[in-house]
Design a protein around this motif. Structure first.
Motif, short mmCIF file in Angstrom:
data_model
loop_
_atom_site.label_atom_id
_atom_site.label_comp_id
_atom_site.label_asym_id
_atom_site.label_seq_id
_atom_site.Cartn_x
_atom_site.Cartn_y
_atom_site.Cartn_z
N ASP A 154 0.87 -1.17 0.00
CA ASP A 154 0.00 0.00 0.00
C ASP A 154 0.91 1.22 0.00
OD1 ASP A 154 0.97 0.16 2.60
OD2 ASP A 154 -0.83 -0.75 3.46
N ASP A 155 0.42 2.34 0.46
CA ASP A 155 1.24 3.55 0.42
C ASP A 155 1.84 3.84 1.79
OD1 ASP A 155 2.38 5.55 -1.07
OD2 ASP A 155 0.81 7.02 -0.63
N GLY A 156 1.97 2.81 2.63
CA GLY A 156 2.48 3.01 3.97
C GLY A 156 3.98 3.03 4.03
N PRO A 157 4.55 3.24 5.21
CA PRO A 157 5.99 3.39 5.37
C PRO A 157 6.78 2.10 5.16
CG PRO A 157 4.90 3.41 7.51
CD PRO A 157 3.82 3.46 6.48
N VAL A 158 6.11 0.94 5.18
CA VAL A 158 6.83 -0.33 5.02
C VAL A 158 6.93 -0.76 3.56
CG1 VAL A 158 6.16 -1.12 7.31
CG2 VAL A 158 4.76 -1.75 5.33
N SER A 159 6.35 0.02 2.64
CA SER A 159 6.33 -0.43 1.24
C SER A 159 7.72 -0.59 0.66
CB SER A 159 5.50 0.55 0.40
OG SER A 159 6.09 1.84 0.39
N GLU A 160 8.68 0.25 1.08
CA GLU A 160 10.01 0.14 0.51
C GLU A 160 10.69 -1.16 0.89
OE1 GLU A 160 14.20 2.59 -0.10
OE2 GLU A 160 12.52 3.53 0.95
N CYS A 175 13.52 -13.88 -12.52
CA CYS A 175 12.16 -13.71 -13.02
C CYS A 175 11.73 -12.26 -12.87
CB CYS A 175 11.19 -14.64 -12.27
SG CYS A 175 10.90 -14.18 -10.54
N GLY A 176 10.55 -11.96 -13.34
CA GLY A 176 10.03 -10.61 -13.24
C GLY A 176 9.39 -10.35 -11.89
N LEU A 177 9.04 -9.09 -11.68
CA LEU A 177 8.39 -8.63 -10.46
C LEU A 177 7.10 -7.92 -10.83
CD1 LEU A 177 8.23 -7.93 -7.41
CD2 LEU A 177 9.68 -5.95 -7.90
N VAL A 178 6.01 -8.30 -10.19
CA VAL A 178 4.73 -7.61 -10.34
C VAL A 178 4.42 -6.92 -9.02
CG1 VAL A 178 2.25 -7.86 -10.71
CG2 VAL A 178 3.86 -9.22 -12.06
N VAL A 179 4.27 -5.62 -9.06
CA VAL A 179 3.95 -4.82 -7.88
C VAL A 179 2.46 -4.54 -7.90
CG1 VAL A 179 4.37 -2.68 -6.63
CG2 VAL A 179 6.25 -3.77 -7.90
N VAL A 180 1.75 -5.11 -6.94
CA VAL A 180 0.32 -4.86 -6.80
C VAL A 180 0.14 -3.79 -5.75
CG1 VAL A 180 -1.91 -5.85 -6.20
CG2 VAL A 180 -0.24 -7.23 -7.45
N HIS A 181 -0.29 -2.62 -6.20
CA HIS A 181 -0.37 -1.43 -5.36
C HIS A 181 -1.82 -1.18 -5.01
CE1 HIS A 181 0.82 3.05 -4.71
NE2 HIS A 181 1.02 2.34 -3.64
N THR A 182 -2.14 -1.16 -3.74
CA THR A 182 -3.53 -1.03 -3.32
C THR A 182 -3.98 0.41 -3.16
OG1 THR A 182 -2.92 -1.23 -0.99
CG2 THR A 182 -3.48 -3.26 -2.17
N GLY A 185 -1.56 5.94 -7.40
CA GLY A 185 -0.23 6.48 -7.63
C GLY A 185 0.82 5.38 -7.69
N THR A 186 2.07 5.80 -7.87
CA THR A 186 3.20 4.89 -7.97
C THR A 186 4.04 4.99 -6.71
OG1 THR A 186 3.28 5.17 -10.37
CG2 THR A 186 5.25 4.27 -9.33
N PRO A 187 4.45 3.86 -6.13
CA PRO A 187 5.27 3.91 -4.91
C PRO A 187 6.54 4.73 -5.12
CG PRO A 187 4.54 1.69 -5.37
CD PRO A 187 4.17 2.50 -6.57
N ASP A 188 6.86 5.61 -4.17
CA ASP A 188 8.02 6.48 -4.31
C ASP A 188 9.33 5.71 -4.43
OD1 ASP A 188 6.38 8.67 -4.12
OD2 ASP A 188 6.62 8.87 -1.98
N ALA A 189 9.42 4.57 -3.74
CA ALA A 189 10.68 3.82 -3.72
C ALA A 189 10.92 3.02 -4.98
CB ALA A 189 10.69 2.87 -2.52
N LEU A 190 9.92 2.90 -5.84
CA LEU A 190 10.05 2.00 -6.98
C LEU A 190 11.15 2.42 -7.94
CD1 LEU A 190 8.97 -0.53 -8.29
CD2 LEU A 190 7.23 0.86 -9.44
N ALA A 191 11.25 3.71 -8.23
CA ALA A 191 12.27 4.19 -9.18
C ALA A 191 13.67 3.90 -8.66
CB ALA A 191 12.08 5.68 -9.44
N VAL A 204 3.67 -2.81 -12.79
CA VAL A 204 2.91 -2.25 -11.66
C VAL A 204 1.43 -2.36 -11.99
CG1 VAL A 204 2.48 -0.22 -10.23
CG2 VAL A 204 4.78 -0.65 -11.13
N GLU A 205 0.70 -2.99 -11.06
CA GLU A 205 -0.74 -3.16 -11.24
C GLU A 205 -1.48 -2.45 -10.12
OE1 GLU A 205 -1.81 -7.22 -11.54
OE2 GLU A 205 -0.56 -7.62 -13.30
N GLN A 206 -2.43 -1.61 -10.50
CA GLN A 206 -3.29 -0.99 -9.50
C GLN A 206 -4.38 -1.98 -9.12
OE1 GLN A 206 -2.87 2.32 -8.38
NE2 GLN A 206 -4.33 1.69 -6.80
N ALA A 207 -4.51 -2.27 -7.83
CA ALA A 207 -5.51 -3.23 -7.39
C ALA A 207 -6.90 -2.67 -7.62
CB ALA A 207 -5.30 -3.56 -5.92
#
Length: 275
Positions: A154-160, A175-182, A185-191, A204-207
């Motif tokens: 989610d967009d909480g402090p533990v997402s990173e 393998c690849g990574l699929v980020v399911v974001h609940t 927006g896009t997680p700040d740490a992803l870039a 990145v998939e929006q739930a």
């Protein structure tokens, strides 16, 4: 303190054997030692023998389970450093103690049958709820090498730290990574993490809909789902967050729950087991 052992609990069941093999693969992948634990109990002495005889019988059965599990681990990963032990005690309490000094604790899902296969056993659920360190619950398609690693955030402090562990696991599996974001927006740490692990393809998939159902659906084509495993307090004690609880009951692949920060090493090859 750095903890390096991967610890797996088994009772000799098919679920326990699956957990042992998964743990052996993970230990070999991360360069860790594997420790196999079988927790046993015995009842008060009765007409069949003394306390010493009861303990000897129960311990003998547990040691046989450990010996078979160690052999399975060696068969899955020849050359792996594997140790095993039978421990007298309560399964939940013993595994929670083991979790305090393990780099990773691995347990199986003990459900069986068409309905029960969706249900996590009581020991696994209690350990997943209360373990102080990271834990993997092995269930579903436990040994598939097909599909991505899924990070549920989610967009909480533990997402990173969830993303960090997921990137590391995807790198280890090539393998690849699929980020399911609940959240939106896009997680700040992803870039930042994409720059650190450019070899890992990311989607990145929006739930859309219930986040728990979305993660369960994603698990049907994944190798591993990574999720924050912190519980929440209630009047009856610690509880798993509802999305995580649902995921553990229904996921079709192993689930990694994190509880402590994951280091961000400079070189992917030096990535330790999540802890």
């Amino acid at each position: 303190m750095q903890y390096t052992d991967v610890v797996v609990g088994t009772d000799g069941s098919a679920s326990g054997t699956s957990a042992v093999r998964w743990a052996a693969d993970h230990a070999a992948r991360t360069g860790a030692r594997l420790r196999v634990v079988c927790v046993y109990q015995w009842h008060l002495p009765g007409p069949i023998g003394s306390a010493a005889e009861m303990d000897a019988s129960a311990r003998g059965q547990a040691e046989a389970v450990v010996a078979a599990a160690v052999a399975d681990a060696h068969a899955a990963r020849p050359g792996l450093d594997v140790q095993g032990g039978a421990i007298l005690g309560l399964p939940t309490d013993t595994l929670l103690t083991e979790a305090k000094t393990a780099a990773l604790l691995v347990v199986g899902s003990h459900g069986r049958g068409a309905l029960a296969s969706a249900l996590l056993g009581s020991v696994g659920l209690q350990v997943a709820t209360h373990a102080e360190g990271p834990i993997v619950v092995v269930r579903g398609r436990a040994h598939t090498a097909i599909g991505p690693v899924v990070a549920g955030i989610d967009d909480g402090p533990v997402s990173e730290r969830v993303l960090s562990a997921a990137f590391v696991e995807a790198y280890r599996r090539s393998c690849g990574l699929v980020v399911v974001h609940t959240d939106e927006g896009t997680p700040d740490a992803l870039a930042r993490l994409r720059q650190r692990h450019p070899e890992v393809p990311v989607e990145v998939e929006q739930a859309a809909g219930n986040p728990a159902d979305v993660l369960v659906a994603a698990s049907r084509s994944a190798q591993l789902v990574v999720r924050d495993g912190r519980g929440r307090d209630s009047v009856i004690g610690a509880l798993l967050e509802p999305v995580t609880h649902h995921l553990l009951q229904r996921a079709d692949c192993p689930v990694l729950l994190l509880r402590e920060p994951v280091p961000l090493p400079d070189e992917p090859d030096s990535d330790p087991a999540p802890h």
